[in-house]
Design an enzyme around this catalytic site. Sequence first.
Site, PDB file in Angstrom:
ATOM      1  N   HIS A  45       0.815  -1.220   0.000  1.00 34.30           N
ATOM      2  CA  HIS A  45       0.000   0.000   0.000  1.00 34.30           C
ATOM      3  C   HIS A  45       0.850   1.272   0.000  1.00 34.30           C
ATOM      4  O   HIS A  45       0.688   2.115  -0.908  1.00 34.30           O
ATOM      5  CB  HIS A  45      -0.969  -0.019   1.189  1.00 34.30           C
ATOM      6  CG  HIS A  45      -1.705   1.276   1.378  1.00 34.30           C
ATOM      7  ND1 HIS A  45      -2.595   1.766   0.451  1.00 34.30           N
ATOM      8  CD2 HIS A  45      -1.665   2.193   2.392  1.00 34.30           C
ATOM      9  CE1 HIS A  45      -3.091   2.924   0.878  1.00 34.30           C
ATOM     10  NE2 HIS A  45      -2.538   3.206   2.051  1.00 34.30           N
ATOM     11  N   GLU A  72       0.746   5.360  12.441  1.00 37.05           N
ATOM     12  CA  GLU A  72      -0.637   4.955  12.720  1.00 37.05           C
ATOM     13  C   GLU A  72      -0.756   3.457  12.998  1.00 37.05           C
ATOM     14  O   GLU A  72      -1.520   3.042  13.874  1.00 37.05           O
ATOM     15  CB  GLU A  72      -1.522   5.356  11.542  1.00 37.05           C
ATOM     16  CG  GLU A  72      -2.980   5.006  11.694  1.00 37.05           C
ATOM     17  CD  GLU A  72      -3.780   5.444  10.478  1.00 37.05           C
ATOM     18  OE1 GLU A  72      -4.755   4.751  10.128  1.00 37.05           O
ATOM     19  OE2 GLU A  72      -3.439   6.480   9.868  1.00 37.05           O
ATOM     20  N   ASP A  73       0.001   2.634  12.265  1.00 34.81           N
ATOM     21  CA  ASP A  73      -0.217   1.187  12.317  1.00 34.81           C
ATOM     22  C   ASP A  73       0.947   0.376  12.875  1.00 34.81           C
ATOM     23  O   ASP A  73       0.863  -0.850  12.948  1.00 34.81           O
ATOM     24  CB  ASP A  73      -0.541   0.669  10.903  1.00 34.81           C
ATOM     25  CG  ASP A  73      -1.838   1.238  10.367  1.00 34.81           C
ATOM     26  OD1 ASP A  73      -2.743   1.517  11.184  1.00 34.81           O
ATOM     27  OD2 ASP A  73      -1.951   1.421   9.137  1.00 34.81           O
ATOM     28  N   ASP A 132      -3.392   8.255  -1.247  1.00 36.24           N
ATOM     29  CA  ASP A 132      -3.750   7.166  -0.331  1.00 36.24           C
ATOM     30  C   ASP A 132      -5.178   6.697  -0.588  1.00 36.24           C
ATOM     31  O   ASP A 132      -5.457   5.493  -0.672  1.00 36.24           O
ATOM     32  CB  ASP A 132      -3.587   7.665   1.107  1.00 36.24           C
ATOM     33  CG  ASP A 132      -4.120   6.667   2.126  1.00 36.24           C
ATOM     34  OD1 ASP A 132      -3.532   5.590   2.262  1.00 36.24           O
ATOM     35  OD2 ASP A 132      -5.132   6.982   2.786  1.00 36.24           O
TER      36      ASP A 132
END
Length: 700
Positions: free
Chosen positions: A87, A115-116, A176
Amino acid sequence: MSAEATSPGARSRRRGRTSIDLRRLGRAALLGPASRDRLPDAIGHVADAHRAHHPDADLLVLGKAYVLAEMSHRGQFRKSGEPYITHPLAVTLILAELGAETTTLTASLLHDTVEDTDVTLDQVRAEFGDEVCYLVDGVTKLEKVDYGAAAEPETFRKMLVATGNDVRVMSIKLADRLHNMRTLGVMRPEKQARIAKVTHDVLIPLAERLGVQALKTELEDLVFAILQPEEYERTRAVIADRATTGPSLDTIAVDVRRTLREADISAEVVIRPRHFVSVHRARLKRGEMRGTDFGRLLVLVGEDADCYAVLGELHTCFTPVISEFKDFIAAPKYNLYQSLHTAVAGLDGAVVEVLIRTHQMHRVAEAGVVALGNPYTPVDGAEPADGERADPTRPGWLSRLLAWQESATDPDTFWTTLRADLAQDREISVFPADGGMLGLPAGATCVDAAYAQYGDGAHGCIGARVNGRLATLSTVLVDGDTVQLLLAQGPVQAPGDTGGPGPSPEWLDHARTPAARIAIAGWLAANPESLKVPESEPRAPGAVAAGRRGVANVVVDVPEDATVRLAGCCTPVPPDDVTGFMVRGGAVTVHRAECSAVGRMAALGRSPVAVSWGDEAECRVTLYAESFGRPRLLADLTEAIATAGAAIVSANVEPPSEQRVRHTYTLQLPDAAGLAGLMRAMRDVPGVFDVRRAQHEPAS
């Protein structure tokens, strides 16, 4: 990308590069011959795309960012089953193809790490600097555990505020969302619809306003397929069956190339197929589609002057459709777009649309703000004088959005207002009378202009002049109007206080901008008494009978039984210089010495009567008040008159004319000395611009 965005720029053609399909290249890069868990060739494809636009770019930082992203996301998978690293690589590849500079690509590789994964912003700052850290933070979502249902609107608020300081934040977010929309098929239908709806309402308008047409057109097609599947399939069938009646675009393109070649104009003529949504709109507008309706001709030249030379040749050698001509070079759109638009008809009547622009204009038309590179790089190494980073990409709509969002503290209000604001896709420029320029959305009114110029000070707006003429606050402005906003003097307070009355609820019907609507709604909520409708207008005090000698308060050298009255044309009061004349019925009419009626009486041969003022202080006077029309004006005027101690004998309000209203009051004053103060009090009422004594104009 869509077919609308596949035409390569001049630079890449000169280097011999072929146009690259991002979908095909992305799949090849991400699912190439190497194993899925390593993807060693992926960053190489990004580097190639980046070097095509920036030959001297330093790729070491990209490699370093890729290593951190790949290690951080290792073991994570997308819902499609692909390694998660695919991604950020795909997002970065999209931006690289659009020509984004190195800092943007570095941040896009890392945009999901904070974020992840366990990577922190401090680590990103330490490794890659403040700019990359700011961009990563700008696109990082807020946690639902902290914000609940407000997480999505507050995340967008955070991103928009970050975009106000660095427009590259939104570039990364758009890329994104594009990759997420491409791979949305693995989601549940209801989640697909929800994401597509947000994309349609918020991100597509933002892509349009930032000029990133290459992303906008593909996002439109992907949303179209999800939200209107039946229309999408019907449009796809129409494109597959492409009409064959009349000449094709290829035939007309050959004629245009020959025409320009004979005129010795160096130009590249490209056929640009319409994307799905564009074909859908054209089909709804035109009904039956012809072969030339499925695309446009794009003519690319070297210099601005060549654009007009091409236009002249086309309008000379073909029949122009004048109504289709638009010059966005002389007057660029608010999203940086520049081009000449025209349409010409061949001998058989087939009409084709033509876009004419330079190669640089085409690059900006496709990539918008992304094509500007780093807009914050100092010119010739000089920092801005004020110490702030100058942002040439921050247009009026973004400044307005950032201003009103501060007042929309409630997430639901912000989210609803944001969607409504972005739905207004055109912008106008109006010019205040005291200089400067205001950018407003199309359909904006004088109310919107007032709040754009004065903020909360616009609560005291009582009228406007548009292009020199009095206008109502509900007047819709058009591009190029000159606007003068007229404000009440003194503070604006709640009704019943000493200040002006403030905005009325009707202003909400006229306001189009979020800033105006939020400010008006806030004032009305803070002043609920302004919403109350009075049961009736204030009663005028009891009238004093006219015609009595004592009321006239004058001494006249006439028989005692003669009736004395003050002339209504000039309503004299002590200590005015006065004179009298006998009229029919044996009455004496008293006039001010400067009254025009005195001259007419003398011309008729009537002798004046000696008149003097008596000892009584009470007097009667007629006043004219000129004002702008607004709610509660009559109530405010009568209140000012009563506060000054005057009694209303009679009152008359004429119908508004060009937003001007004339009031006529006959008043009984306890003392003539209070007349000047009464007139000042009436002039101080918001909306009143003149108060004068009654006086007939001289006869012509």
